[in-house]
Scaffold this motif. Structure first.
Motif, short mmCIF file in Angstrom:
data_model
loop_
_atom_site.label_atom_id
_atom_site.label_comp_id
_atom_site.label_asym_id
_atom_site.label_seq_id
_atom_site.Cartn_x
_atom_site.Cartn_y
_atom_site.Cartn_z
N GLN A 109 6.56 11.07 -17.75
CA GLN A 109 5.70 9.95 -16.85
C GLN A 109 4.64 9.45 -17.75
N MET A 110 4.01 10.14 -18.62
CA MET A 110 2.87 9.22 -19.37
C MET A 110 3.46 7.99 -19.98
N ALA A 111 4.72 7.75 -20.21
CA ALA A 111 5.15 6.74 -20.82
C ALA A 111 5.05 5.69 -19.93
N VAL A 112 5.34 5.69 -18.72
CA VAL A 112 5.26 4.83 -17.43
C VAL A 112 4.00 4.59 -17.35
N SER A 113 3.11 5.54 -17.55
CA SER A 113 1.62 5.17 -17.00
C SER A 113 0.90 4.32 -18.30
N VAL A 114 1.41 4.56 -19.47
CA VAL A 114 0.95 3.67 -20.52
C VAL A 114 1.45 2.39 -20.71
N LEU A 115 2.52 2.21 -20.05
CA LEU A 115 3.25 0.70 -19.75
C LEU A 115 2.21 -0.05 -18.78
N PRO A 163 24.55 7.32 -27.15
CA PRO A 163 25.15 8.09 -28.49
C PRO A 163 23.93 7.43 -29.53
N LYS A 164 23.93 8.09 -30.73
CA LYS A 164 22.86 7.82 -31.54
C LYS A 164 22.92 6.37 -32.18
N PRO A 165 24.21 5.97 -32.35
CA PRO A 165 24.41 4.63 -32.85
C PRO A 165 23.89 3.59 -31.95
N GLN A 166 24.11 3.80 -30.62
CA GLN A 166 23.79 2.80 -29.53
C GLN A 166 22.18 2.76 -29.58
N TRP A 167 21.47 3.83 -29.52
CA TRP A 167 20.00 3.75 -29.52
C TRP A 167 19.42 3.22 -30.58
N HIS A 168 20.15 3.56 -31.78
CA HIS A 168 19.51 2.95 -33.20
C HIS A 168 19.56 1.35 -33.03
N ALA A 169 20.77 0.95 -32.60
CA ALA A 169 20.85 -0.56 -32.27
C ALA A 169 19.92 -0.95 -31.34
N LEU A 170 19.47 -0.25 -30.27
CA LEU A 170 18.71 -0.71 -29.56
C LEU A 170 17.38 -0.80 -29.76
N ALA A 171 17.10 -0.17 -30.97
CA ALA A 171 15.66 0.12 -31.64
C ALA A 171 15.09 -1.26 -32.29
N LYS A 172 16.39 -2.09 -32.67
CA LYS A 172 15.96 -3.01 -33.42
C LYS A 172 15.26 -4.23 -32.32
N GLN A 173 15.52 -3.93 -30.90
CA GLN A 173 14.80 -4.86 -29.90
C GLN A 173 13.36 -4.23 -29.82
N HIS A 174 12.86 -3.34 -30.26
CA HIS A 174 11.55 -2.66 -30.14
C HIS A 174 10.46 -2.66 -31.36
N ASN A 175 9.28 -2.34 -31.05
CA ASN A 175 8.59 -2.53 -32.13
C ASN A 175 7.60 -1.27 -32.11
N VAL A 176 7.42 -0.49 -31.33
CA VAL A 176 6.61 0.77 -31.10
C VAL A 176 7.23 1.73 -30.52
N PHE A 177 7.41 2.99 -31.19
CA PHE A 177 7.95 4.45 -30.55
C PHE A 177 7.08 5.18 -30.09
N ILE A 178 6.88 5.74 -28.92
CA ILE A 178 5.90 6.54 -28.20
C ILE A 178 6.66 8.02 -27.77
N ASN A 179 5.88 9.01 -28.28
CA ASN A 179 6.35 10.43 -27.95
C ASN A 179 5.00 10.91 -27.02
N THR A 180 5.63 11.46 -25.84
CA THR A 180 4.60 12.07 -24.91
C THR A 180 4.67 13.26 -24.49
N THR A 181 5.10 14.13 -25.43
CA THR A 181 5.55 15.53 -24.98
C THR A 181 4.32 16.33 -25.04
N HIS A 182 4.50 17.54 -24.22
CA HIS A 182 3.30 18.36 -24.19
C HIS A 182 3.45 19.38 -25.01
#
Length: 337
Positions: free
Chosen positions: A178-184, A228-247
């Protein structure tokens, strides 16, 4: 080469991400080890029965039992299997994967002692757990980090003109999606062009809550489901910040992967994260649940391109230390002793 029985969560379904047992077992097999896996049932009861069946089928012929150990329900699996190994005099090695294991050491001291004191060695993927276990008097412990095959990760730094956030984890309450959505929402409320893609399976029903929150806040989120990992790795090329919101966290492979791919990481500084990410050097850390601080960190990267690029480059260097070609020797040494 030795024969191993590897006990853990070998489940592969739409509600689970790729687990340690699946990645590490494949790498060990490449090194020539014979590895038997258990258990793959979706049912918790059947999974336990599968572990028991495989133990009694294999314990006379395997050299060691490797047991993935977490802090919640799977802790009980580790307890039962470790005690069976003790009874039948089979060496066993717990692989400590639960970010909340320090709390488990306090809450279940007797069970913990029965598991960890009698192990051939305990393997921890983080300095965080190494220090926590030593503080509880456990010294039969060795640090071997989680690993990636670096050749599969193409490094690419992308300038942050518009903010394109990527979140990769299971939708589970402990990871606070939920934190990721609140950040957006907070970024857009401040007039920033920002988007969010969330990748991962629904582990405990949190996905519905996250979608409801997005609708309530009036933001659009790209939910891809499990990839699958290859798919999200390819998707990462379209993004520029990675967020990790874990408790809670230990040594998350998804964060190491983001670092290898060139995405600057902004993460809550919980559990093992300060041991993985050096704040301001190869990532940014914020307090648990602090939406304002995470927004400020993301904007800091946007407004200071040199800082963002330096963090990205330093993170890639750190990720190189997790390459299998580096880590493999540590596993071979442990399994040969």
């Amino acid at each position: 080469m030795k024969r191993l029985l590897y006990i853990g969560n070998n489940v592969n379904n739409k509600r689970s991400n790729v687990s340690t047992i699946q990645t590490l077992s494949a790498l060990l097999q490449q090194e020539g080890y014979t590895v038997y896996l258990s258990s793959s049932s979706n049912s918790k009861v059947l999974r336990m029965m599968g572990m028991l069946f495989n133990f009694f089928q294999r314990f006379k012929t395997v050299d060691v039992i490797l047991i993935d150990t977490y802090s919640t329900l799977n802790f009980n699996y580790a307890f039962i299997m470790s005690q069976l190994a003790r009874i039948f005099r089979v060496p066993y090695i717990p692989s400590l994967n639960g970010g909340n294991l320090p709390h488990r050491l306090k809450r279940s001291p007797l069970m913990s002692k029965m598991i960890f004191s009698n192990a051939a060695v305990n393997i921890t993927p983080s300095i965080y757990l190494l220090e926590a276990f030593k503080s509880h008097g456990y010294h039969n412990i060795t640090y071997i980090p989680n690993t990636i095959v670096l050749d599969k990760y193409h490094y690419q730094f992308k300038a942050i003109s518009t903010i394109q956030l990527l979140w990769v984890r299971s939708f589970s309450s402990i990871y606070n999606p939920q934190m990721a959505v609140s950040v957006l929402h907070a970024l857009q409320q401040q007039g920033n062009q920002a988007s969010l893609t969330m990748v991962g399976p629904d582990a405990d029903g949190s996905l519905k809550e996250v979608k409801q929150l997005a609708e309530q806040l009036g933001v659009t989120v790209n939910f891809t489901g499990k990839l699958p990992k290859p798919q999200w790795h390819a998707l990462a090329k379209q993004h520029n910040v990675f967020i990790n919101t874990t408790h809670f966290d230990n040594m998350p492979v998804s964060v190491i992967e983001a670092m290898a791919l060139g995405l600057p990481v902004v993460s809550t500084g919980v559990g093992g994260m300060p041991y993985l990410v050096k704040d301001g050097v190869d990532g940014l850390l914020v307090p648990d649940g602090d939406v304002k601080a995470m927004v400020a960190g993301i904007l800091k990267l946007k407004e200071d391109p040199e800082l963002a690029q330096n963090i990205s480059a330093a993170a890639r260097v750190k990720a190189e230390g997790f390459d299998w070609n580096v880590v493999r020797e540590k596993w071979i040494k442990v399994l040969s002793s």
